[in-house]
Design an enzyme around this catalytic site. Structure first.
Site, PDB file in Angstrom:
ATOM      1  N   ARG A 159      16.010  54.482  30.930  1.00  0.00           N
ATOM      2  CA  ARG A 159      15.263  53.216  30.959  1.00  0.00           C
ATOM      3  C   ARG A 159      16.273  52.090  31.025  1.00  0.00           C
ATOM      4  O   ARG A 159      17.159  51.997  30.173  1.00  0.00           O
ATOM      5  CB  ARG A 159      14.376  53.037  29.726  1.00  0.00           C
ATOM      6  CG  ARG A 159      13.887  51.593  29.593  1.00  0.00           C
ATOM      7  CD  ARG A 159      12.869  51.361  28.516  1.00  0.00           C
ATOM      8  NE  ARG A 159      11.578  51.897  28.900  1.00  0.00           N
ATOM      9  CZ  ARG A 159      10.427  51.519  28.335  1.00  0.00           C
ATOM     10  NH1 ARG A 159      10.418  50.623  27.362  1.00  0.00           N
ATOM     11  NH2 ARG A 159       9.296  52.059  28.730  1.00  0.00           N
TER      12      ARG A 159
ATOM     13  N   HIS B 232       7.746  51.852  37.042  1.00  0.00           N
ATOM     14  CA  HIS B 232       7.463  52.517  35.762  1.00  0.00           C
ATOM     15  C   HIS B 232       6.594  53.744  36.061  1.00  0.00           C
ATOM     16  O   HIS B 232       5.430  53.827  35.655  1.00  0.00           O
ATOM     17  CB  HIS B 232       6.758  51.545  34.818  1.00  0.00           C
ATOM     18  CG  HIS B 232       6.757  51.994  33.379  1.00  0.00           C
ATOM     19  ND1 HIS B 232       7.485  53.073  32.927  1.00  0.00           N
ATOM     20  CD2 HIS B 232       6.121  51.489  32.292  1.00  0.00           C
ATOM     21  CE1 HIS B 232       7.292  53.215  31.622  1.00  0.00           C
ATOM     22  NE2 HIS B 232       6.472  52.271  31.211  1.00  0.00           N
TER      23      HIS B 232
ATOM     24  N   GLN C 216       4.498  55.995  33.494  1.00  0.00           N
ATOM     25  CA  GLN C 216       3.324  55.297  32.956  1.00  0.00           C
ATOM     26  C   GLN C 216       2.069  55.621  33.780  1.00  0.00           C
ATOM     27  O   GLN C 216       0.981  55.826  33.237  1.00  0.00           O
ATOM     28  CB  GLN C 216       3.603  53.785  32.967  1.00  0.00           C
ATOM     29  CG  GLN C 216       2.449  52.919  32.483  1.00  0.00           C
ATOM     30  CD  GLN C 216       2.215  53.031  30.993  1.00  0.00           C
ATOM     31  OE1 GLN C 216       3.139  52.912  30.204  1.00  0.00           O
ATOM     32  NE2 GLN C 216       0.973  53.245  30.591  1.00  0.00           N
TER      33      GLN C 216
ATOM     34  N   ASP D 245      -0.891  43.744  32.147  1.00  0.00           N
ATOM     35  CA  ASP D 245       0.402  43.997  31.495  1.00  0.00           C
ATOM     36  C   ASP D 245       0.953  42.632  31.078  1.00  0.00           C
ATOM     37  O   ASP D 245       0.397  41.585  31.462  1.00  0.00           O
ATOM     38  CB  ASP D 245       1.335  44.709  32.500  1.00  0.00           C
ATOM     39  CG  ASP D 245       2.698  45.067  31.898  1.00  0.00           C
ATOM     40  OD1 ASP D 245       2.834  45.062  30.659  1.00  0.00           O
ATOM     41  OD2 ASP D 245       3.637  45.343  32.682  1.00  0.00           O
TER      42      ASP D 245
ATOM     43  N   CYS E 250      -0.637  49.022  29.529  1.00  0.00           N
ATOM     44  CA  CYS E 250       0.424  50.003  29.228  1.00  0.00           C
ATOM     45  C   CYS E 250       0.983  49.814  27.816  1.00  0.00           C
ATOM     46  O   CYS E 250       1.559  50.740  27.256  1.00  0.00           O
ATOM     47  CB  CYS E 250       1.537  49.892  30.262  1.00  0.00           C
ATOM     48  SG  CYS E 250       2.220  48.232  30.370  1.00  0.00           S
TER      49      CYS E 250
ATOM     50  N   ARG F 279       0.825  59.181  27.323  1.00  0.00           N
ATOM     51  CA  ARG F 279       2.247  59.123  27.694  1.00  0.00           C
ATOM     52  C   ARG F 279       2.948  60.417  27.258  1.00  0.00           C
ATOM     53  O   ARG F 279       3.814  60.936  27.941  1.00  0.00           O
ATOM     54  CB  ARG F 279       2.949  57.929  27.027  1.00  0.00           C
ATOM     55  CG  ARG F 279       2.432  56.545  27.406  1.00  0.00           C
ATOM     56  CD  ARG F 279       2.554  56.236  28.868  1.00  0.00           C
ATOM     57  NE  ARG F 279       3.897  56.445  29.396  1.00  0.00           N
ATOM     58  CZ  ARG F 279       4.974  55.680  29.130  1.00  0.00           C
ATOM     59  NH1 ARG F 279       4.873  54.619  28.358  1.00  0.00           N
ATOM     60  NH2 ARG F 279       6.156  55.958  29.667  1.00  0.00           N
TER      61      ARG F 279
END
Ligand code: CP
Ligand code: NVA
Length: 327
Positions: free
Chosen positions: A104, A131, A134, A227, A268, A313
């Site tokens: 990340r 991402h 996700q 988001d 998310c 997740r």
């Protein structure tokens, strides 16, 4: 069968993405029934986090542990990454010790370079532009609540050119959703990505819409997704401009009222929906807004599936790791 690396959804076929979603559902079920088979016994996994995380880190750690693997956490303050050692050299070192690497960080090139030089499976746990893990969790969540993905009307509202929006767009194009990005025009995705996705949609029958009209974008949708308005890695001084342009795009009861009655709300996470965070408080003191991308009542409503998403997740990251080693 899947691919060795998981760097961006553009690298995957419709079939491969569907397989990952189905495997996530199976692993979720198996775990709940207590019959999960451990397929990663003895594997060592490096987790590089140049940006902070709750869900992604925990999902990788718990998924690895459930499957019998061991994890090592590296961040920029406690390792040489970036400051004294390049990504290329880090990749070569970690590839000698580990069986897989999660990254990340900032540049998409960093995660691509890790894959190029480490020789082991590499998973993208978020970059500035993508991402992808996700989206496997998000699509599993939509499937669980709506029973299908193809043709589902999904609207992403807010910063339409951030990592989550970009990856959702690619995923929706590949899986044939009716996907809308609802945002001011200066926050639409890059034209190059839009063109790639239009091309994909010709084959998958996805319907893609980019609009600054809330009414056009949200009317009759099955799901609304938002988001944060300022992503990790962006500077503090963008907040004011972003708030001013995105306040009309807050997902509140009025926004939800355009959607179908049983429409779900997705995020998310983490989300700014109240004043129970330091940054939330700072923003309130400076700009007077108590809620940002989503109002607290929508966040807490029965239509909100954000914690299902968060749980998913775990199952989807597990599926991604397991598939990489069985490709
Ligand atoms: N959604 C997500 O990636 O959360 P974290 O930043 O907590 O990992
Ligand atoms: N767009 C957000 C996603 C966090 C999971 C960020 O990059 O900060």
């Amino acid at each position: 069968m899947s691919k060795k690396h998981f760097l961006k959804l553009l690298d995957f076929t419709e079939e491969e993405i569907k397989n990952l979603i189905n495997l996530s559902a199976k692993l979720k079920k198996d775990k709940k029934l207590g019959i999960e088979e451990k397929t990663l016994i003895g594997k060592n996994i490096a987790l590089i986090f140049e940006k902070t995380s709750t869900r992604t880190r925990c999902a990788f750690e718990v998924a690895a542990s459930d499957q019998g693997a061991h994890t090592t956490y590296l961040d920029s303050s406690g390792s040489q990454i970036g400051k004294k050692e390049s990504i290329k050299d880090t990749a070569k070192v970690l590839g000698r010790m580990f069986d897989g690497i999660q990254y990340r960080g900032y540049a998409q090139k960093s995660v691509e370079d890790l894959a190029l030089y480490s020789g082991v499976p590499v998973w993208n746990g978020l970059t500035d532009s993508a991402h992808p893990t996700q989206i496997i969790a998000d699509f599993l969540t939509i499937l669980e609540h709506k029973g299908k993905l193809k043709g589902i009307k999904l609207a992403y509202v807010g910063d339409g050119r951030n990592n989550v929006a970009n990856s959702l767009l690619v995923g929706a194009a590949k899986l044939g959703l009716d996907f809308r990005i609802v945002a001011p025009q200066n926050l639409f995705p890059e034209k190059k990505l839009m063109d790639i996705c239009y091309k994909i949609s010709e084959k998958t029958e996805a319907k893609l819409t980019f609009t600054d009209s809330i009414e056009k974008g949200l009317t009759d949708v099955d799901a609304i997704y938002t988001d944060v308005w300022v992503s990790m890695g962006e500077t503090k001084d963008v907040w004011e401009k972003r708030i001013n342009s995105l306040i009309p795009y807050q997902v509140n009861n009025k926004a939800m009222s355009y959607a179908k009655k049983n429409a779900i709300f997705l995020h998310c996470l983490p989300a700014f929906h109240d004043l129970e965070t330091d940054i939330g408080n700072e923003i309130f003191k400076e700009f007077g807004e108590k809620e940002l991308e989503v109002s607290d009542d929508v966040f807490q409503s029965k239509n909100s599936v954000v914690f299902d998403q968060a749980e998913n997740r775990l199952h989807s990251i597990k599926a991604i790791m397991v598939s990489s080693f069985n490709n």
